[in-house]
Design a protein around this motif. Structure first.
Motif, short mmCIF file in Angstrom:
data_model
loop_
_atom_site.label_atom_id
_atom_site.label_comp_id
_atom_site.label_asym_id
_atom_site.label_seq_id
_atom_site.Cartn_x
_atom_site.Cartn_y
_atom_site.Cartn_z
N GLU A 1 2.56 8.26 -9.08
CA GLU A 1 3.70 9.89 -8.72
C GLU A 1 4.82 9.63 -7.69
O GLU A 1 5.57 10.34 -7.61
CB GLU A 1 2.25 10.83 -8.56
CG GLU A 1 1.45 11.09 -9.35
CD GLU A 1 0.39 11.55 -8.84
OE1 GLU A 1 -0.46 12.02 -7.40
OE2 GLU A 1 -0.77 12.39 -9.42
N LEU A 2 4.17 8.99 -6.96
CA LEU A 2 5.60 8.09 -6.05
C LEU A 2 6.59 8.11 -6.96
O LEU A 2 7.77 8.46 -6.16
CB LEU A 2 5.34 7.33 -5.33
CG LEU A 2 6.23 6.25 -4.38
CD1 LEU A 2 6.08 7.75 -3.25
CD2 LEU A 2 5.18 5.55 -3.24
N LEU A 3 6.58 7.37 -7.39
CA LEU A 3 7.77 6.40 -8.30
C LEU A 3 8.60 7.85 -9.52
O LEU A 3 10.09 8.37 -8.48
CB LEU A 3 7.63 5.74 -9.42
CG LEU A 3 9.25 5.75 -10.61
CD1 LEU A 3 10.37 4.71 -9.80
CD2 LEU A 3 8.30 4.53 -11.34
N THR B 1 0.76 -1.12 0.00
CA THR B 1 0.10 -0.15 0.37
C THR B 1 1.00 1.30 0.00
O THR B 1 2.40 1.21 1.20
CB THR B 1 -0.73 -0.42 1.03
OG1 THR B 1 -1.67 -1.44 1.35
CG2 THR B 1 -1.08 1.17 1.53
N PRO B 2 0.81 2.59 -0.99
CA PRO B 2 1.61 3.35 -0.67
C PRO B 2 1.37 4.19 0.41
O PRO B 2 0.06 4.33 1.11
CB PRO B 2 1.38 4.21 -1.89
CG PRO B 2 -0.46 3.59 -2.32
CD PRO B 2 -0.37 2.72 -1.63
N PRO B 3 2.33 4.89 0.40
CA PRO B 3 2.49 5.47 1.92
C PRO B 3 1.36 6.55 2.40
O PRO B 3 1.53 6.96 0.57
CB PRO B 3 3.90 6.58 2.07
CG PRO B 3 3.73 6.36 0.38
CD PRO B 3 3.40 4.96 -0.49
N THR B 4 1.28 7.20 3.04
CA THR B 4 0.21 8.35 3.41
C THR B 4 1.10 9.43 2.90
O THR B 4 2.29 10.21 2.71
CB THR B 4 -0.32 9.42 4.48
OG1 THR B 4 0.47 8.97 5.77
CG2 THR B 4 -1.36 7.77 5.32
N GLU B 5 0.85 10.72 2.87
CA GLU B 5 0.96 12.24 2.74
C GLU B 5 2.58 12.33 3.50
O GLU B 5 3.25 12.88 3.10
CB GLU B 5 0.22 13.44 1.80
CG GLU B 5 1.16 13.91 2.04
CD GLU B 5 0.17 15.64 1.07
OE1 GLU B 5 1.09 16.65 1.10
OE2 GLU B 5 -1.09 15.09 0.88
N LYS B 6 1.59 12.06 4.42
CA LYS B 6 2.46 12.46 6.00
C LYS B 6 3.69 11.94 6.15
O LYS B 6 5.01 11.99 6.31
CB LYS B 6 1.56 12.38 7.08
CG LYS B 6 2.18 12.30 8.04
CD LYS B 6 1.77 12.57 9.66
CE LYS B 6 2.34 12.91 10.77
NZ LYS B 6 1.32 12.56 12.34
N LEU C 1 9.32 10.82 4.92
CA LEU C 1 10.90 9.41 4.19
C LEU C 1 11.94 9.89 3.13
O LEU C 1 12.51 9.60 3.40
CB LEU C 1 9.74 8.28 3.83
CG LEU C 1 10.90 7.44 2.80
CD1 LEU C 1 11.85 6.75 3.09
CD2 LEU C 1 9.37 6.56 1.71
N PHE C 2 11.16 11.29 2.71
CA PHE C 2 12.01 11.94 1.81
C PHE C 2 12.66 12.90 2.23
O PHE C 2 14.16 13.40 2.39
CB PHE C 2 11.02 12.39 1.16
CG PHE C 2 10.27 12.31 0.04
CD1 PHE C 2 11.12 12.08 -1.27
CD2 PHE C 2 9.87 10.35 -0.17
CE1 PHE C 2 10.80 11.45 -2.26
CE2 PHE C 2 9.14 10.29 -1.31
CZ PHE C 2 9.30 10.34 -2.85
N SER C 3 12.03 13.19 4.12
CA SER C 3 12.78 14.40 4.36
C SER C 3 13.96 13.71 5.30
O SER C 3 14.92 13.65 5.25
CB SER C 3 12.16 15.16 5.79
OG SER C 3 12.89 15.82 6.35
#
Length: 275
Positions: A133-135, A84-89, A94-96
């Motif tokens: 979009e995530l990719l 399941t893709p991560p939530t926006e939060k 993760l990116f931070s």
């Protein structure tokens, strides 16, 4: 290090032995227990390094910790697409975290598109667009951080991923355990993308044909452990030592000496990941 910088293949025995070193280009080391990890790291002296890819934020943190314990571990941070893709939060967190620990990783990965999940659950158009979009965000991150990207992209997903890589001019893309059509394979080779081969090259005709087609200068070897394998590996814990059999099979397919194949796949991996 570039391939041209590699030492000559045949000089002294000392150098030949050095060329028989291996690097596992794709393993989920954090999915093994502590004793298995110790065995993987210490059992085979020919293993110089392992690219341990991550499943999510917690996996990334564990791989970072493993790299502090074992110098052979080279971590990649990312989010595996077959979930399941991560939530926006969660994605922001993760990116931070990845950006703040970019010096601790050698690549962004494992990221990609959920081919097998899509087959099981028949994702809606909206759900599929979320993964794309995530990719795309990970590809932009790879470009921003100037890190290679490790991709889970097979069959009809691969052209979509190639489109994104080309859009952002990503120079270093690694398609692990790749499977796809001849048109996509040609596109990938021409773009300079790398693939890695698992131990199933011993018994899967599709992978053997891929090895026959793909340039040796763009091939690496991997285990994708702890994923289990069949054939001669049935019932065995997936271990980097299995790559020796993969290299032997690649040499037979390519009609090259094992020394030459060891030489190429080792320096391909070392150069690609700058390790």
């Amino acid at each position: 290090m570039h391939l041209c910088d590699a030492p000559p293949l045949f000089h002294k025995n000392r150098r030949v032995m050095k060329l028989l070193k291996m690097i596992d280009a794709h393993i989920h080391l954090d999915h093994y227990n502590d004793q298995e990890i110790k065995d993987i790291i210490e059992r085979d002296s020919s293993l110089e390094a392992l690219l341990s890819v991550s499943f999510d934020l917690e996996s990334s943190k564990k791989n970072k910790d493993l790299a502090k314990i074992y110098s052979k571990v080279k971590p990649a941070f990312g989010f595996h697409p077959e979930q399941t893709p991560p939530t926006e939060k969660q994605m922001d967190e993760l990116f931070s975290w990845i950006k703040s620990h970019q010096n601790d990783m050698v690549a962004v990965g494992e990221v990609g598109l959920p081919y097998y999940l899509g087959k099981e659950q028949k994702l809606t158009t909206v759900q599929r667009s979320q993964y794309i979009e995530l990719l795309e965000a990970f590809i932009k991150l790879s470009k921003e951080l100037e890190k290679p990207i490790v991709l889970h992209a097979v069959y009809e997903d691969a052209p979509i991923v190639c489109d994104l890589l080309e859009r952002y001019s990503v120079p270093k893309a690694h398609f692990h355990w790749f499977k796809g059509d001849s048109k996509t394979i040609l596109r990938m080779t021409e773009n300079g993308y790398y693939i890695s081969v698992t131990p199933d090259v011993l018994y899967e005709e599709e992978i053997q044909q891929l090895v026959q087609t793909y340039p040796l200068q763009q091939i690496m070897v991997e285990t994708d452990g702890p994923w289990p394998f069949e054939g001669p590996f049935t019932g065995k814990m997936t271990h980097p030592s299995m790559m020796k059999e993969s290299i032997k099979t690649i040499s037979e397919i390519k009609k090259l000496s094992m020394d030459e194949v060891y030489h190429h796949v080792f320096y391909n991996t070392k150069s690609f990941f700058s390790i």
